[in-house]
Design a protein around this motif. Structure first.
Motif, mmCIF file in Angstrom:
data_model
loop_
_atom_site.group_PDB
_atom_site.id
_atom_site.type_symbol
_atom_site.label_atom_id
_atom_site.label_comp_id
_atom_site.label_asym_id
_atom_site.label_seq_id
_atom_site.Cartn_x
_atom_site.Cartn_y
_atom_site.Cartn_z
ATOM 1 N N UNK A 188 -7.031 7.382 0.931
ATOM 2 C CA UNK A 188 -6.623 7.073 2.298
ATOM 3 C C UNK A 188 -5.233 6.445 2.272
ATOM 4 N N UNK A 189 -4.390 6.707 3.279
ATOM 5 C CA UNK A 189 -3.092 6.013 3.322
ATOM 6 C C UNK A 189 -3.308 4.514 3.505
ATOM 7 N N UNK A 190 -2.502 3.729 2.813
ATOM 8 C CA UNK A 190 -2.645 2.274 2.863
ATOM 9 C C UNK A 190 -1.308 1.648 3.229
ATOM 10 N N UNK A 191 -1.348 0.620 4.042
ATOM 11 C CA UNK A 191 -0.142 -0.074 4.474
ATOM 12 C C UNK A 191 -0.019 -1.385 3.718
ATOM 13 N N UNK A 192 1.116 -1.595 3.084
ATOM 14 C CA UNK A 192 1.411 -2.864 2.423
ATOM 15 C C UNK A 192 2.211 -3.713 3.400
ATOM 16 N N UNK A 193 1.649 -4.843 3.814
ATOM 17 C CA UNK A 193 2.319 -5.705 4.791
ATOM 18 C C UNK A 193 2.577 -7.105 4.253
ATOM 19 N N UNK A 194 2.178 -7.363 2.993
ATOM 20 C CA UNK A 194 2.342 -8.696 2.423
ATOM 21 C C UNK A 194 3.165 -8.696 1.136
ATOM 22 N N UNK A 195 3.829 -7.579 0.850
ATOM 23 C CA UNK A 195 4.676 -7.501 -0.336
ATOM 24 C C UNK A 195 3.932 -7.279 -1.629
ATOM 25 N N UNK A 196 2.614 -7.155 -1.605
ATOM 26 C CA UNK A 196 1.827 -7.048 -2.838
ATOM 27 C C UNK A 196 1.444 -5.589 -3.085
#
Length: 873
Positions: free
Chosen positions: A376-384
């Motif tokens: 599944x596509x995943x969004x990185x929003x915390x820089x990790x």
């Protein structure tokens, strides 16, 4: 596995010559070796000759051992309390040992004093029982008499494994789509193989069966009046079977030829049915059976017993495979985001300074479904980011935007060959003294503080808040970090307008009010940002007007007060362990910005008084974490830049009022951690930015002329932390700037909740170009969880525990081709499909790899002792 089959061989193989069947009553637990690709099983205890006869009846031989790795695998799989016959003997010529398979392999593993031909009748080799008896052999080889009763290790090429798998579909007939169904498991040479034909016409008809080689390209029969029909067989043998009136089902069998030349050859069986009302041609076709003549093996097990790291893909893995256990690195994560690829994750900025430069947004980067473990596509929003491998090529530069520091947690290796740029912005000196607004401060590197904005151009009529230099932004730390309060005041201070009144009448123009004079009155430069140490103050260094008290320069009354450098962030002592006390948090600090200069009137003319807006402060260096479960490499030509930004400078002989300079931003931080080893000869730069310098002279000697020197404060150096399990040394950072000290290195004490290892590709040997794919039935994972042995499987009949998310250990499978590990197949949480998940079996593949993930949130210690994948050909 490539199969070559000539027309001449085909003619013989499909002839009507009858060969006797080989009846072998025993069923076997077949296991496929990842080393040889061959199939192995053991017989019941029996004489050497009996064991060899069983091997020959199946189309194989007793095992040949070619290498130490093969020997160890066989012992790991089958070793125990009994001896095990090998296909090795000197029965023809005493002392001349030969392999019955004809192999010329020279590897041996005799026990001490063996072979000794005791009694003159020990002509056959066997793997000894494990343990100290006999002869303290412990799995090494003995020569024994043939009358001993030992299980024999059978060795079969995949070509000897019989199978019959449906292929394709039939086409619509008057009673549905006719279907050919295998009933006998495998077509064993010399036997009868039963099949069933379903959905035949209900009226009497004729069935024409065709047995032959696979067509390289199936033929669509629609042009011949048979819409939807496909033919898969190159006809070599035809037979005719009458279908009586009735059920629409016909049970039938054909004689499986026993010619040895036919073993391992891929054949196809298909039927055409006379069906007058079905279509214009009056014929329909069934699906085909893709078949290989050979022994009916049933299920085959691929067993990884972790005897050694032969099949461990270290690039993607942390930890060790050895001694029949898989253990895991303290850090590394689960490889959730796949392998790092700047072109997939970053915005291309073009080629800059010889590097292909990419901008990665730490607050909003979408990792596409093709990369992720979950599909599944995943969004990185915390820089990790969590990769299985990270390589930055030599021609690539990474830059970042966003509020979060980039932290790359990598299951396997991290190798930086190019450049990572998180440095603070360096400013040029403001181009014109007539600009009304102060110079904006430099932007911080990602997670770094911004430099202060310069004061706006004063008008000489008094004070305004906007005429003062702004402080640089303080250092940034992650939530929960110990000593977080010490970041307050780390930004360099902005200088104040001088004279404080902001009035032209307060400026000093020498001892005479007649003629043209230049003022030495100056505001200080901005203070430098603080981090590891305090930043340096900004100050007026010099003017050449004499002081009234000493009659020597500088005239102190015309030098504005210094601007303080930013304070230091507290790093040590390292705080007592707690949930948030981790090096990757504690040492990850974004640098502070340099302070800006206030509006300034140095070198203003007495006849045309003017002020200049202030210069901005340099940006603070950013922060980045690189965390490898396996090896961490910063190549000698690589660069990691987390230095603070500098402020602009000016040196000029003539002119009027110009901006006072800003302070430099502090360096940022670089955290480097490896769960195995580190090699870091590349440049790692966390130096603080330099404060700007103003050195201008106008109009000759005082009182008419003046020279004024103003300095912004230099920013403090940032911080580097390098940790490995064995402890790092400062010698491992030969090109760190500034030079490393003892606190820059240490022993890795941090543990991640998730860690993982990934296998190399296991090849079942099936050639999908001509053979059906194996059917994957289940996995079995054996582990010791906090000292308790546990079995996990995707088959509830084997174990109610699945190694999936929410368990202390997870396993994922990916279909592959042997030469190309990833062809876009998704990672699957199982090999068999069920109502809750799609398994590897759906991908129609003949090779696979797996990833094991331990979750320490559910158990402190997980040791995996075996992975079995069961499939059928």
């Amino acid at each position: 596995m490539q199969r070559v089959f000539s027309a001449a061989v085909a003619a013989v193989a499909l002839s009507t010559i009858a060969f006797p069947a080989h009846a072998v009553a025993q069923s076997y637990d077949w296991r496929q070796s990842p080393i040889t690709g061959k199939l192995y099983a053991t017989t019941q205890p029996m004489t050497w000759q009996q064991a060899r006869a069983q091997a020959n009846a199946l189309g194989g031989e007793l095992a040949t051992v070619r290498t130490a790795a093969e020997h160890d695998w066989l012992v790991n799989q089958f070793g125990g309390a009994q001896c095990l016959w090998l296909g090795y003997s000197d029965q023809v010529v005493e002392g001349t040992w030969v392999w019955n398979s004809g192999s010329t392999a020279t590897y041996t593993n005799w026990a001490p004093g063996q072979p000794d031909n005791q009694g003159g009748a020990e002509n056959w080799a066997a793997i000894s029982p494990l343990g100290s008896w006999p002869l303290a052999a412990g799995g090494r080889w003995l020569d024994l008499p043939a009358t001993f009763a030992c299980p024999g290790i059978l060795e079969l090429d995949l070509a000897a494994a019989g199978r019959a798998v449906p292929l394709g579909n039939g086409c619509q007939g008057s009673n549905g789509v006719p279907r050919l169904v295998p009933l006998g498991g495998a077509p064993v040479p010399g036997s009868q193989f039963p099949v069933r034909l379903d959905n035949l016409p209900l009226s009497p008809t004729l069935v024409i069966t065709a047995l032959g080689l696979p067509r390289s390209s199936p033929i669509g029969l629609s042009p011949y009046g048979m819409p939807g029909c496909t033919w898969f067989v190159d006809n070599l043998v035809l037979s005719f079977v009458s279908q009586p009136l009735g059920s629409g089902t016909l049970n039938w069998s054909f004689a499986v030829n026993g010619n040895p030349a036919l073993r391992g050859v891929v054949l196809r069986l298909q039927a055409a049915i006379v069906d007058a009302t079905a279509n214009l041609a009056g014929l329909t076709t069934t699906n085909a059976l893709s078949m290989v003549y050979g022994a009916g093996l049933g299920a085959v097990t691929f067993h990884e017993g972790f005897a050694d790291a032969t099949m461990l893909d270290r690039d993607l893995s942390g930890g060790e495979w050895s001694g029949s256990t898989a253990t895991f690195a303290p850090i590394g994560g689960d490889g959730l985001h796949g392998s790092f690829d700047a072109q997939v994750l970053g915005l291309p900025l073009g080629t800059i300074g010889g590097y292909d430069t990419y901008l990665i947004d730490t607050d909003n980067t979408v990792v596409p479904a093709s990369n992720t473990l979950t599909g599944q596509p995943l969004v990185v929003s915390d820089g990790r980011f969590y990769f299985d491998e990270m390589v930055v090529p030599a021609n690539v530069r990474l830059r970042f935007t966003g509020q979060s520091p980039p932290v790359f947690t990598v299951a396997g290796r991290v190798e930086i060959l190019g450049e990572i740029d998180v440095q603070g912005e360096t400013l040029s000196y403001p181009a014109s003294p007539t600009v009304p607004l102060g110079q904006p401060g430099g932007t911080g590197g990602v997670f770094g503080g911004r430099g202060g904005k310069g004061g706006d151009k004063a008008n000489g009529a008094g004070q305004q808040p906007g005429y003062q230099g702004d402080d640089g932004e303080s250092a940034h730390v992650l939530a929960g970090r110990a000593y977080a309060s010490t970041t307050a005041g780390t930004g360099g201070s902005g200088s104040v307008q001088f004279p404080i009144s902001g009035l032209n009448s307060a400026l000093y123009f020498g001892s005479s009010g007649v003629g043209v004079f230049y003022s030495p009155t100056a505001s200080a430069g901005g203070g430098g940002g603080g981090l590891w140490q305090p930043g340096l103050p900004g100050r007026v260094v010099f003017n050449n007007h004499p002081d009234p008290a000493t009659n020597l320069p500088p005239r102190l009354s015309e030098m504005g007060p210094p601007a303080a450098g930013g304070s230091a962030v507290q790093f040590l002592p390292f705080p007592a362990p707690s949930g948030s006390t981790k090096s990757s948090v504690h040492f990850l600090v974004g640098g502070s910005g340099g302070g800006a200069a206030a509006s300034n009137a140095a070198l203003a003319l007495s006849v045309a008084i003017s002020w200049a807006a202030g210069a901005g402060g340099g940006g603070g260096g950013g922060a980045i974490g690189l965390r490898a479960g396996d090896a961490l490499t910063i190549d000698g030509a690589a660069r990691i830049l987390a230095n603070g930004g500098s402020a602009g400078s000016v040196m000029q002989t003539f002119g009027t009022a110009k901006p006072a300079p800003g302070g430099g931003g502090s360096g940022g931080s670089v955290v480097l951690q490896s769960g195995r080893s580190a090699t870091t000869p590349g440049l790692i730069d966390v130096r603080g930015g330099q404060g700007g310098r103003y050195d201008c002279t106008a109009g000759g000697l005082p009182p008419a002329g003046a020279r004024v020197v103003i300095e912004g404060g230099d920013g403090s150096a940032g911080f580097v932390r390098l940790e490995t399990p064995a402890g790092a040394s400062t010698a491992m950072l030969p090109n760190m700037m500034p030079a490393p000290i003892a606190t820059n290195v240490g022993q890795l004490a941090e543990t991640d909740q998730l860690a993982s290892s990934t296998s190399r590709v296991y090849d079942t040997g099936v050639n999908l170009a001509v053979e059906p794919a194996p059917h994957f039935r289940r996995y079995e994972l054996e582990a010791t969880v906090d000292g308790v042995p546990m079995l996990f499987s995707d088959d509830p009949a084997v174990s109610p525990l699945a190694a999936t998310v929410g368990a202390p250990v997870q396993i994922w499978f990916q279909g592959a081709a042997p030469a190309q590990p990833n062809l876009g197949f998704p990672w699957r949480p199982a090999v068999r499909s069920s109502g809750s998940s799609t398994g590897l079996d759906e991908d129609v593949v003949a090779a696979f790899r797996f990833r094991i993930v331990v979750d320490r949130g559910f158990a402190n210690t997980v040791v995996v002792t075996g992975v079995r994948v069961v499939y059928e050909f």
